[in-house]
Design an enzyme around this catalytic site. Structure first.
Site, PDB file in Angstrom:
ATOM      1  N   ASP A   1       0.850  -1.182   0.000  1.00  0.00           N
ATOM      2  CA  ASP A   1       0.000   0.000   0.000  1.00  0.00           C
ATOM      3  C   ASP A   1       0.893   1.242   0.000  1.00  0.00           C
ATOM      4  OD1 ASP A   1      -1.540   2.244   1.149  1.00  0.00           O
ATOM      5  OD2 ASP A   1      -3.106   0.750   1.451  1.00  0.00           O
TER       6      ASP A   1
ATOM      7  N   LYS B   1     -11.634 -15.392   1.500  1.00  0.00           N
ATOM      8  CA  LYS B   1     -12.290 -14.660   0.425  1.00  0.00           C
ATOM      9  C   LYS B   1     -11.431 -13.501  -0.070  1.00  0.00           C
ATOM     10  CE  LYS B   1     -16.255 -13.861   2.546  1.00  0.00           C
ATOM     11  NZ  LYS B   1     -17.670 -13.490   2.754  1.00  0.00           N
TER      12      LYS B   1
ATOM     13  N   HIS C   1     -15.157   0.823   6.031  1.00  0.00           N
ATOM     14  CA  HIS C   1     -15.914  -0.428   6.085  1.00  0.00           C
ATOM     15  C   HIS C   1     -16.428  -0.718   7.493  1.00  0.00           C
ATOM     16  CE1 HIS C   1     -17.124  -4.555   5.319  1.00  0.00           C
ATOM     17  NE2 HIS C   1     -16.346  -4.951   6.312  1.00  0.00           N
TER      18      HIS C   1
ATOM     19  N   GLU D   1     -11.261   2.310  -1.475  1.00  0.00           N
ATOM     20  CA  GLU D   1     -12.435   1.673  -2.065  1.00  0.00           C
ATOM     21  C   GLU D   1     -12.658   2.093  -3.515  1.00  0.00           C
ATOM     22  OE1 GLU D   1     -14.297  -0.733  -1.039  1.00  0.00           O
ATOM     23  OE2 GLU D   1     -13.455  -0.926   0.966  1.00  0.00           O
TER      24      GLU D   1
ATOM     25  N   THR E   1       1.180   3.275  14.050  1.00  0.00           N
ATOM     26  CA  THR E   1       1.136   4.359  13.060  1.00  0.00           C
ATOM     27  C   THR E   1      -0.264   4.559  12.473  1.00  0.00           C
ATOM     28  OG1 THR E   1       1.898   2.772  11.384  1.00  0.00           O
ATOM     29  CG2 THR E   1       3.561   4.149  12.419  1.00  0.00           C
TER      30      THR E   1
ATOM     31  N   THR F   1      -1.601  -4.510   7.712  1.00  0.00           N
ATOM     32  CA  THR F   1      -1.046  -3.415   8.504  1.00  0.00           C
ATOM     33  C   THR F   1      -2.121  -2.587   9.198  1.00  0.00           C
ATOM     34  OG1 THR F   1      -1.030  -1.970   6.557  1.00  0.00           O
ATOM     35  CG2 THR F   1       0.985  -3.232   7.023  1.00  0.00           C
ATOM     36  N   THR F   2      -3.387  -2.946   9.027  1.00  0.00           N
ATOM     37  CA  THR F   2      -4.474  -2.272   9.732  1.00  0.00           C
ATOM     38  C   THR F   2      -5.137  -3.260  10.676  1.00  0.00           C
ATOM     39  OG1 THR F   2      -6.147  -2.828   8.058  1.00  0.00           O
ATOM     40  CG2 THR F   2      -4.922  -0.757   7.766  1.00  0.00           C
TER      41      THR F   2
END
Length: 375
Positions: A47, A148, A271, A78, A178, A135-136
């Site tokens: 990312d 999925k 989300h 998104e 972070t 990383t989230t």
């Protein structure tokens, strides 16, 4: 009928999830182990926001090994979770000369990035293995632990997708340091989902220990057990039903109406925020149906607000709620299969929810949203 052939085959499914700390520290061998850095070329798709924060550390880690590697930053979000971005990733596979088994694909980023790379890996040469490093918080407890993949299509959330897990997923809560507070709350929505439908003890831990997003990210004695419990709970639901043969799924809590308004919302919703609103609507319906009591409802909504999650949104109107209900019913093969709580940690599946109930619940949420400090 002169001749008929019948084929009966099974496909084994096996993948591993490992939690670690400091996976980009040179002394930590976990990432090298799951990637197989010593004897494989690595295409590391990152990312772009993560590249700014961790790009030097990623290059430094892989640079410690003799095998060649390429770091490819990708803009995500998104809006870019679509076939065009997948096409770019596939072209990069070709440019890299990616083999079917010998080379390593590594996805480092949030849930959008791991979904994009997973989808691309599933269709390239009919499937190439890849490794996920979310990383989230949302990626750690939801997007990167199941099988999925998905991309948005025709204005619909995750309308195209496959079942194709990473061979390994590496969970490192150190990345939370972070993340902005809003992204921590975004991930907490998926943790709350599993706590509410399956794990009352997890709910009580969050209720007792939650102070702020910053403290959650900094305190491993809180974040570690909470993340572990959330992953354990969702895997207990996913493993017996990986291919979704049974469309009555507890992890669908919060995912009935949210796909309809997540992409349409202005101001935008993450989300987990859309999932939180869906959960709040569902909890109001459960209360109106006398399935959960007033005290439970108040505790749930108050904790969600304390975490920083929204309980409603200006876009929540009858048309969007009706469209979400209709589309989810089609997705679940003609049955609503909507999880409703009977108490914290337990749920049933409703088949008879009316649009009027959704509208009444959505209207009732606004004053609660304001009273609980989210207005």
């Amino acid at each position: 009928m002169e001749r008929q052939w019948s084929v009966d085959a099974t496909q084994a499914m096996s993948y591993a999830i490992r939690r670690t700390r400091g996976c980009l520290e040179p002394a930590n061998p976990d990432l090298a182990d799951v990637v197989g850095i010593d004897n494989r070329r690595s295409l590391i798709i990152v990312d772009s926001a993560v590249t700014h924060l961790y790009g030097d550390r990623i290059r430094g880690y892989f640079g410690n090994y003799s095998a060649p590697y390429t770091v490819l930053p990708i803009e995500t979000g998104e809006v870019g979770k679509n076939a065009d971005t997948v096409g770019r990733i596939v072209r990069e596979f070709d440019k890299f000369g990616l083999s079917r088994r010998r080379d390593a694909v590594v996805a480092v980023g949030g849930g959008v990035l791991t979904d994009l790379v997973g989808f691309a890996a599933s269709i390239y040469r009919r499937g190439v293995p890849y490794v996920r490093v979310p990383t989230t918080l949302l990626g750690m407890v939801d997007a990167a632990v199941g099988v999925k993949t998905g991309i948005n299509f025709n204005g619909r959330k995750n309308r195209l997708g496959t079942y194709f897990p990473a061979t390994h997923t590496l969970i490192d809560p150190d990345f939370l340091a972070t993340l902005p507070a809003r992204q921590i709350a975004n991930g907490m929505a998926e943790i709350m989902k599993m706590a509410l439908v399956k794990d009352q003890a997890l709910f009580e831990v969050i209720h007792r220990e939650w102070v702020s997003a910053n403290s959650f990210a900094a305190d491993a004695t809180v974040s570690g057990p909470v993340i572990d419990a959330a992953i354990t709970a969702i895997l207990a639901e996913l493993e017996p039903n990986l291919w979704e043969d049974d469309l009555q799924r507890l992890p669908d809590f919060g995912h009935t109406f949210s796909p309809a308004f997540e992409l349409a919302a202005t101001p935008m919703l993450f989300h987990g925020e859309a999932v939180a609103i869906d959960m709040a609507v569902s909890c109001l319906i459960a209360h109106h149906r006398a399935l959960i009591d007033e005290e439970s409802l108040t505790r749930i909504l108050a904790l969600m607000a304390r975490i920083g999650l929204p309980l409603t949104h200006p876009c929540l109107n009858q048309d969007l709620l009706a469209a979400g209900l209709a589309d989810s019913t089609r997705h679940r093969d003609g049955r609503q299969n909507i999880p409703l709580l009977t108490k914290i940690g337990t749920a049933i599946f409703a088949q008879d929810i009316r649009v009027e109930e959704l509208v009444d619940a959505a209207h009732a949420l606004h004053p609660l949203h304001v009273r609980l400090g989210r207005g």
